[in-house]
Structures are given as C-alpha cells and as structure tokens.
Design a protein around this motif. Structure first.
Motif, PDB file in Angstrom:
ATOM      1  N   TYR A   1       0.812  -1.216   0.000  1.00 26.83           N
ATOM      2  CA  TYR A   1       0.000   0.000   0.000  1.00 26.83           C
ATOM      3  C   TYR A   1       0.842   1.260   0.000  1.00 26.83           C
ATOM      4  O   TYR A   1       0.384   2.312  -0.449  1.00 26.83           O
ATOM      5  N   ALA A   2       2.076   1.179   0.479  1.00 28.77           N
ATOM      6  CA  ALA A   2       2.981   2.317   0.330  1.00 28.77           C
ATOM      7  C   ALA A   2       3.250   2.583  -1.140  1.00 28.77           C
ATOM      8  O   ALA A   2       3.288   3.740  -1.586  1.00 28.77           O
ATOM      9  N   GLU A   3       3.427   1.524  -1.901  1.00 32.02           N
ATOM     10  CA  GLU A   3       3.636   1.660  -3.349  1.00 32.02           C
ATOM     11  C   GLU A   3       2.382   2.205  -4.020  1.00 32.02           C
ATOM     12  O   GLU A   3       2.444   3.097  -4.873  1.00 32.02           O
ATOM     13  N   ASP A   4       1.209   1.661  -3.648  1.00 33.04           N
ATOM     14  CA  ASP A   4      -0.046   2.134  -4.233  1.00 33.04           C
ATOM     15  C   ASP A   4      -0.298   3.608  -3.895  1.00 33.04           C
ATOM     16  O   ASP A   4      -0.788   4.370  -4.737  1.00 33.04           O
ATOM     17  N   LEU A   5       0.015   3.993  -2.662  1.00 33.47           N
ATOM     18  CA  LEU A   5      -0.197   5.383  -2.249  1.00 33.47           C
ATOM     19  C   LEU A   5       0.718   6.316  -3.023  1.00 33.47           C
ATOM     20  O   LEU A   5       0.299   7.406  -3.447  1.00 33.47           O
ATOM     21  N   ALA A   6       1.971   5.890  -3.238  1.00 35.60           N
ATOM     22  CA  ALA A   6       2.896   6.696  -4.030  1.00 35.60           C
ATOM     23  C   ALA A   6       2.396   6.829  -5.460  1.00 35.60           C
ATOM     24  O   ALA A   6       2.468   7.912  -6.059  1.00 35.60           O
TER      25      ALA A   6
ATOM     26  N   GLY B   1     -14.624   1.209   7.130  1.00 39.00           N
ATOM     27  CA  GLY B   1     -13.622   0.237   6.714  1.00 39.00           C
ATOM     28  C   GLY B   1     -12.449   0.261   7.666  1.00 39.00           C
ATOM     29  O   GLY B   1     -12.014   1.331   8.093  1.00 39.00           O
ATOM     30  N   ILE B   2     -11.944  -0.925   8.018  1.00 39.23           N
ATOM     31  CA  ILE B   2     -10.763  -0.997   8.871  1.00 39.23           C
ATOM     32  C   ILE B   2      -9.682  -1.820   8.181  1.00 39.23           C
ATOM     33  O   ILE B   2      -9.970  -2.718   7.381  1.00 39.23           O
ATOM     34  N   ASP B   3      -8.433  -1.503   8.482  1.00 41.49           N
ATOM     35  CA  ASP B   3      -7.288  -2.249   7.963  1.00 41.49           C
ATOM     36  C   ASP B   3      -6.113  -1.982   8.892  1.00 41.49           C
ATOM     37  O   ASP B   3      -5.993  -0.879   9.435  1.00 41.49           O
ATOM     38  N   TYR B   4      -5.270  -2.994   9.092  1.00 41.06           N
ATOM     39  CA  TYR B   4      -4.132  -2.774   9.997  1.00 41.06           C
ATOM     40  C   TYR B   4      -2.987  -2.039   9.335  1.00 41.06           C
ATOM     41  O   TYR B   4      -2.022  -1.663   9.986  1.00 41.06           O
ATOM     42  N   SER B   5      -3.087  -1.775   8.049  1.00 38.44           N
ATOM     43  CA  SER B   5      -2.070  -1.015   7.330  1.00 38.44           C
ATOM     44  C   SER B   5      -2.458   0.460   7.269  1.00 38.44           C
ATOM     45  O   SER B   5      -3.486   0.815   6.681  1.00 38.44           O
ATOM     46  N   GLY B   6      -1.645   1.312   7.893  1.00 36.96           N
ATOM     47  CA  GLY B   6      -1.932   2.738   7.851  1.00 36.96           C
ATOM     48  C   GLY B   6      -1.886   3.292   6.442  1.00 36.96           C
ATOM     49  O   GLY B   6      -2.659   4.194   6.090  1.00 36.96           O
ATOM     50  N   GLY B   7      -0.987   2.759   5.609  1.00 35.53           N
ATOM     51  CA  GLY B   7      -0.917   3.206   4.220  1.00 35.53           C
ATOM     52  C   GLY B   7      -2.193   2.904   3.458  1.00 35.53           C
ATOM     53  O   GLY B   7      -2.628   3.695   2.616  1.00 35.53           O
ATOM     54  N   ALA B   8      -2.797   1.751   3.742  1.00 35.07           N
ATOM     55  CA  ALA B   8      -4.063   1.399   3.095  1.00 35.07           C
ATOM     56  C   ALA B   8      -5.145   2.408   3.453  1.00 35.07           C
ATOM     57  O   ALA B   8      -5.927   2.834   2.595  1.00 35.07           O
TER      58      ALA B   8
END
Length: 241
Positions: free
Chosen positions: A98-103, A177-184
């Motif tokens: 998700y860091a890649e997707d966010l970038a 929506g919840i996710d344990y990845s802050g980037g997500a």
C-alpha cells in the motif's frame, strides 16, 4: 486487506529471478512466491505496474519467521489440509504494497487494484444490496433497518476501500472500513474524497487486537474479502485463527 491478488489473463507475468533468503525458503512454497511476485508485477486496471523482484526481496529479507516449533506443538499431528505460511500473511507485505499504491496515487492518480476484479466486486455489492433489501422488507426482527441508508456496514481488511465505494453507489451510507495497514487507510481516504465518498469512515485497526469499542459502535453487517485468508497464511496462522 488481504487475499491473493489475481492478475488479468492477458498479462504475461514473469516469475521472480531472485531466490528468497534461506530463512523464508522453508516457509514459503514456490506457488506462494509466484502468487506474491505476480501481485507485485500485475498491471492493474488503473495502470499501476509494480517492481516485483525488488519488492519481493525486500519483503522477504525483512521477515522474521518463527521456527516451526513456535507455531505448533511437537505433539500435534500434522494437518494435511493446512496451507504453507506465506508472505501474504505478513503485515509488512501489505504495508509495502500500500505504500507503493499510495505513491502511485499521489504521482499518477492511480487507484490501485480492484480486488478480484470489477466483475466480482460488482457481484458482491449487488448481492449484498439484494440480501439486505430482502431482509428489510421481511419482518425478521426489530434490529433490521427498513432501508439501506440505515444499515451500518463494517468492511474488515478494506484495503483501498473501493468495495465500500461501490456499496455507497448501491445506496448504503453508514460505511466503515478498517485495515491494519496505515498506508491502506491513507489511500482509501484519498480515493474516497476524490470520488465523492468522503463520508465513508476509515480506521486503522487490527481485527485480532481491535480497538473498536462494541458498546459505542455496533454494525448490522460485517464483511470480509480475504482477511481470514491472510490470517491463515501467517506463520502462526493456526493460533491466530
């Protein structure tokens, strides 16, 4: 968050040329490595292409897999149906993804992948709408809302939140929506705001150690696309399940 990402049939995906470190090789099968590498090299429907070889090596090298004895007792009989642990069960994998997707979103405006494809997402959203509508129209209990806008929905492991956006288009409005990845969650909020769904609530939360207070917040409908799969693929999968 988390199930294996399915590549489009018309994309020729290379297998990773770099061998994983020895510490991970015993725990990750060739098929698992192929699926994980393919998820990095996939060209999404929004045009995002990821660097699979380097990303796979980075994720594997950062993994601290416990010894097999940490996952089960020596007295336990092996389960023939138990899947091999995989990097797809590690939070570090999804944080990097998700860091890649966010970038890519900030640089190119790409939304990332539609989990399991647009057709499947549309089917899940339509089926959910029909199910909830049917329950609302029949007297199945006082706790069932009479219209879709009153249904409170929780999507576990929501990832980029695109499924919740589709549910919003179907008429749902109380969406979390919840996710344990802050980037997500950063990506999901950005996409929801851009697409006109800023009212969707996104929270960083681990379902196995949830901080959501049930007394303060209850949901009529809880959804999961692949979080249980990811839990099962963790090296401590049997315990976590």
């Amino acid at each position: 968050m988390a199930g294996a990402r399915c590549p489009p049939e018309d994309v020729d995906l290379p297998h990773p040329a770099r061998a994983p470190p020895a510490a991970a090789a015993d725990l990750v099968s060739d098929d698992d490595r192929s699926v994980a590498a393919d998820s990095w090299s996939i060209k999404s429907e929004y045009g995002s292409t990821l660097d699979d070889e380097q990303r796979q090596a980075d994720v594997l090298s950062s993994c601290n897999f416990p010894a097999p004895s940490d996952c089960s007792s020596d007295k336990d009989e092996p389960d023939d149906n138990e899947v091999e642990p995989s990097m797809l069960g590690l939070q570090s994998y999804w944080d990097n993804a998700y860091a890649e997707d966010l970038a890519n979103f900030h640089e190119h405006g790409h939304a990332g992948e539609v989990w399991f494809g647009m057709e499947v997402m549309d089917t899940v959203a339509s089926w959910t709408k029909n199910l909830c509508t049917s329950m609302s129209q029949h007297d199945v209990g006082d706790d069932v809302p009479k219209d879709l806008s009153s249904w409170s929905v929780l999507d576990i492991g929501t990832g980029n939140g695109l499924l919740l956006q589709e549910l919003a288009r179907q008429g749902f409005s109380d969406l979390t929506g919840i996710d344990y990845s802050g980037g997500a969650m950063d990506l999901a909020r950005s996409l929801a705001t851009r697409n006109g769904f800023a009212s969707i609530n996104f929270v960083v939360d681990d379902i196995l150690d949830t901080k959501l207070e049930p007394i303060e917040r209850q949901f009529h409908l809880v959804m999961d696309k692949g979080t249980l799969d990811a839990i099962g693929l963790h090296p401590e999968g049997p315990v976590r399940r």
